[in-house]
Design an enzyme around this catalytic site. Structure first.
Site, mmCIF file in Angstrom:
data_model
loop_
_atom_site.group_PDB
_atom_site.id
_atom_site.type_symbol
_atom_site.label_atom_id
_atom_site.label_comp_id
_atom_site.label_asym_id
_atom_site.label_seq_id
_atom_site.Cartn_x
_atom_site.Cartn_y
_atom_site.Cartn_z
ATOM 1 N N GLU A 41 0.857 -1.315 -0.287
ATOM 2 C CA GLU A 41 -0.169 0.318 0.528
ATOM 3 C C GLU A 41 0.695 1.136 0.093
ATOM 4 O O GLU A 41 0.750 2.572 -0.667
ATOM 5 C CB GLU A 41 -0.452 0.301 1.025
ATOM 6 C CG GLU A 41 -1.773 -1.258 1.187
ATOM 7 C CD GLU A 41 -1.381 -2.069 1.364
ATOM 8 O OE1 GLU A 41 -0.330 -2.992 2.158
ATOM 9 O OE2 GLU A 41 -2.451 -3.222 0.916
ATOM 10 N N ILE A 84 -5.575 0.058 4.605
ATOM 11 C CA ILE A 84 -4.517 1.827 4.138
ATOM 12 C C ILE A 84 -3.557 2.240 5.563
ATOM 13 O O ILE A 84 -2.703 2.621 4.430
ATOM 14 C CB ILE A 84 -5.890 2.548 3.963
ATOM 15 C CG1 ILE A 84 -5.561 3.296 2.876
ATOM 16 C CG2 ILE A 84 -6.447 3.040 5.702
ATOM 17 C CD1 ILE A 84 -6.860 4.294 2.670
ATOM 18 N N HIS A 101 -11.362 -6.927 7.788
ATOM 19 C CA HIS A 101 -12.027 -6.757 6.876
ATOM 20 C C HIS A 101 -13.046 -5.994 6.894
ATOM 21 O O HIS A 101 -13.789 -5.294 6.241
ATOM 22 C CB HIS A 101 -12.603 -7.945 6.032
ATOM 23 C CG HIS A 101 -12.064 -8.736 5.678
ATOM 24 N ND1 HIS A 101 -10.783 -9.082 6.757
ATOM 25 C CD2 HIS A 101 -10.499 -8.639 4.879
ATOM 26 C CE1 HIS A 101 -9.805 -9.792 5.473
ATOM 27 N NE2 HIS A 101 -9.755 -9.492 4.515
#
Lengths: 432, 350
Positions: B73, B100, B142
């Site tokens: 990322e 993220i 998630h």
């Protein structure tokens, strides 16, 4: 059967206890330095493979060191870029100007004209020679010791000083720490204080250039210390995966503030050798040899421009001065390190080479130094007309709120009004 | 809001789409309009993304403009910053908002401040798309809602749609925007609105007004909230999945509340919020993210500062709990109809 060591927490008696290894530099303040173990090859010995070679062929160049200038001041071997005297003198001049600039700005900081400064003493060859080997419109994602690139590209000294003074003419509106320049028109990306972030960005820029079918390449510089950041590995992976037209440089100046290069893994292998694990080309170069640096960057840039892929270059050098004006290297390293650095001073080496080939003299050099000192002095005087840090000549208050977004949203508009109201209360006589 | 949307739609014919299809269309429209728009991210290329948001785009626009990335990322966002500095408009996908964080430094220290630190020389017109929120048995890796982290950062815009119609219009506006935008997609409502009753059969966007999506190009300006429903009894501030849960609770309770879908957290449409709370005198704030220092705290402070003399009851905040998202107990974590219903009752009593 006794109780499991997992439960009891007691080590098993028949094995030696494990030990943590914490690297320690060889020399501390007061120590005598012995560089005899440092493996410095004779110049001219290493082969110069074709720029189109397989990345794996560069392996010997990642563990050895590319050198062109010898102790006899001659340029030798297949890596000699054979520059004409005019180019050599230009290189020398840009390096000397960078040093003159550094010296003046360092004094300016000590005189209280700004908060902070970072010299690149001993590393001038890296930025200047790389700048000359690149095309003027190739994009550079620099770290904070590549002021030589801006100087080589002809960026006005006055603008550099305005930035250092954070005054009303500072193009960056007084927002950045001194020396964190940004110069889009000169292909010089805005410098970040967060280390190594520019590495994946340079790769992204290079990828964009490839996406658009451009001919420009990107390059980036980090210190050996910040090659430990995750960003380094992200950049290497992306560069390899997309065959990005990029040259990634690690400036191994031995010291990351007070941490020696061992804390970035230098005791295990060279920084250039890391290229091999990613399958990209790698070069390790004598960073105090301007001709070797030029040749390495030229080789890597040609390779990138020919769609032949990225290169990692390690510039082996020495940070002669402190990390910044806020640092005191005498507290953690031996003073002899600098004095006895076996690869010498990059400016002196190039100067002596030019003298050796009959294209320069000590007198001319002394004249040049005087002239450059005057040039820097004049630029400083010019910049001081726009103010020095903390003496009131800065950008208007409202600019503090600009450029957070393209347009000013309501909350920043309200805060800007507040800042101006406070100013009127604190300094009623203030005009801007 | 209604007039503004009518203007931007140009009476384009509408179809029923789910949110994924609407997002895919927004990307398609922008890639066709602007050759500088590129998409990168894990699995976004040939496969079209694990949620299929980028399906078909690589085939249509080529591997130069839609391509898979390494699982990194920091590299995805960092490369996007460099691409933006070159002049492209990258639209990176972070497969789940929970992932993220390895790219956080590139977002908050780099993309967010590029314009500022370079005094406008370099800008980062990046739109980071990422599915967020729970309710799909995604466990603690998630399901998170990290929007408050980004609203706290100067220089980032944070956008969250609650319908396919808004998702398309807002995403187009985000890609056109010259500032970095975090575009969080409430994945629980990708395939249909969700009222919080998890054991009921799923609903489809086909029967929902927000599932009617105009063809072609239209944009919904960032920084403008949507009044979902006008009402007088209280103002409910919410976004994303929570809009639908709130609607269900209020319908069930028969409370005449005004529901405001914020759509953009930064910049916030304070005018619409303030006007509504001044009218109703009561304010309920609902989000799925953890409570402490959540965006609800900011909303609560703003409403208190601006509407204090109009308030007839304490501001209520309904949120997720301050724990990671628990896999087996996700419905106990989720701020569903019971938790929201209690808050509504408390407000109605005052």
């Amino acid at each position: 059967m006794g109780e499991s060591p997992v439960r009891s927490g007691k080590p098993r008696g028949n094995l030696p206890p494990l030990e943590l290894y914490v690297p320690e530099p060889k020399y501390r303040p007061g120590d005598k330095v012995d560089y005899s173990e440092l493996d410095i090859p004779e110049p001219g010995e290493l082969a110069r493979p074709d720029e189109a070679c397989a990345a794996s062929e560069t392996w010997p160049l990642t563990t050895d060191m590319i050198r062109v200038l010898g102790d006899d001041d001659k340029a030798v071997g297949p890596w000699n870029p054979n520059l004409d005297p005019e180019s050599l003198r230009r290189m020398l001049r840009n390096m000397a100007l960078t040093r003159a600039f550094d010296d003046r700005m360092y004094r300016g900081q000590r005189q209280g004209k700004t908060s902070f400064y970072m010299k690149c003493t001993g590393e001038e060859a890296i930025s200047v020679a790389c700048a000359l080997a690149l095309a003027g419109d190739d994009m550079v994602f620099p770290s904070y010791r590549q002021q030589g690139i801006l100087i080589s590209r002809g960026y006005p000294l006055v603008d550099m000083i305005n930035q250092i003074y954070s005054n009303r003419a500072d193009r960056l509106k007084g927002r950045q720490l001194p020396i964190m320049y940004s110069a889009r028109d000169y292909g010089f990306f805005t410098i970040s204080g967060n280390l190594a972030t520019q590495f994946p960005q340079a790769v992204g820029w290079a990828m964009a250039s490839a996406i658009k079918g451009d001919t420009r390449i990107a390059t980036s510089f980090i210190g050996e210390g910040s090659s430990a950041e995750g960003d380094f590995h992200a950049a290497m992976t992306f560069a390899a995966v997309y065959n990005a037209p990029v040259v990634l440089n690690v400036v191994n100046n031995q010291w990351a503030i007070s941490s020696f290069s061992g804390f970035a893994g230098a005791e295990r292998t060279t920084f250039a050798a890391r290229a091999a694990g990613y399958g990209i080309a790698g070069l390790r170069v004598d960073g105090n040899d301007a001709l070797a640096v030029y040749a390495a960057m030229e080789w890597a840039a040609n390779r990138a421009r020919g769609n032949l892929g990225p290169t990692l270059i390690e510039h082996f050098t020495y940070r002669a001065e402190g990390h910044s004006t806020s640092d005191d290297p005498s507290a953690y390293r031996s003073a002899h390190e600098r004095e006895e650095w076996p690869l010498g001073d990059p400016i002196m080496r190039l100067r002596n080479h030019l003298i050796a080939i009959g294209e320069w003299s000590e007198d001319r050099h002394a004249d040049m130094d005087r002239e450059l000192a005057e040039e820097v002095k004049a630029a400083t005087k010019e910049a001081e007309k726009n103010g020095i840090l903390g003496h009131g000549l800065h950008h208007p208050f409202h600019t503090m709120f600009e450029d957070v977004f393209e347009e000013l949203p309501w909350h920043l508009d309200e805060q800007a009004e507040q800042a101006i109201r406070e100013r009127q209360m604190k300094w009623p006589e203030w005009k801007e | 809001m209604l007039e503004e949307e009518a203007v931007s739609l140009h009476d384009a014919p509408t179809r029923s789409l789910n949110m994924i299809e609407a997002i895919n269309e927004a990307l398609d429209v922008m890639m066709a309009r602007d050759p500088d728009v590129v998409i990168l991210g894990e699995d976004v290329g040939y496969f079209g993304g694990v949620f299929r948001a980028t399906a078909g785009l690589q085939g249509k626009y080529g591997k130069n403009r839609v391509f898979d990335s390494p699982i990194n990322e920091c590299g995805i966002i960092g490369a996007a910053v460099g691409m933006a500095a070159y002049g492209l408009r990258p639209v990176p996908e972070i497969q789940f908002a929970d992932y993220i964080y390895p790219g956080l430094d590139q977002l908050v220290s780099e993309a967010a401040r590029l314009r500022y630190r370079s005094a406008g020389e370099f800008v980062a017109p990046i739109t980071v798309r990422s599915p967020f929120g729970g309710g799909i048995f995604g466990g603690q890796t998630h399901s998170q809602s990290p929007e408050a982290l980004f609203t706290h950062v100067a220089g980032l815009k944070t956008v969250i749609p609650s319908t396919p119609h808004d998702a398309k219009g807002l995403l187009i506006a985000a890609i056109e925007d010259n500032d970095p935008v975090i575009f969080f997609e409430p994945k629980r409502i990708y395939n249909g609105p969700f009222d919080g009753y998890y054991d009921n059969p799923s609903k489809s966007w086909k029967n929902h007004a927000g599932g009617k999506v105009p063809e072609g190009y239209y944009s919904i300006p960032l920084g403008k909230a949507r009044v979902v429903r006008e009402g007088a009894a209280m103002t409910v501030l919410a976004y994303g999945t929570m809009i639908h849960v709130v609607e269900a609770v209020l319908a069930e309770k028969g409370v005449d509340a005004e529901i405001i879908d914020l759509r953009t957290l930064v910049p916030l449409d304070i005018e619409t919020v303030q006007k509504s709370v001044e009218k109703t005198g009561k304010c309920l704030i609902v989000h799925e993210a953890t409570r402490t220092s959540g965006f609800g705290a900011e909303l609560s402070a703003l409403v208190q500062e601006r509407c204090f003399y109009h308030l007839e009851a304490p501001i209520e905040r309904v949120t997720g709990f301050d724990t990671p998202y628990p896999h087996s107990l996700e419905w106990a974590y989720f701020p569903g109809p019971v938790r929201i219903g209690e808050a509504v009752d408390r407000l109605m009593k005052d």
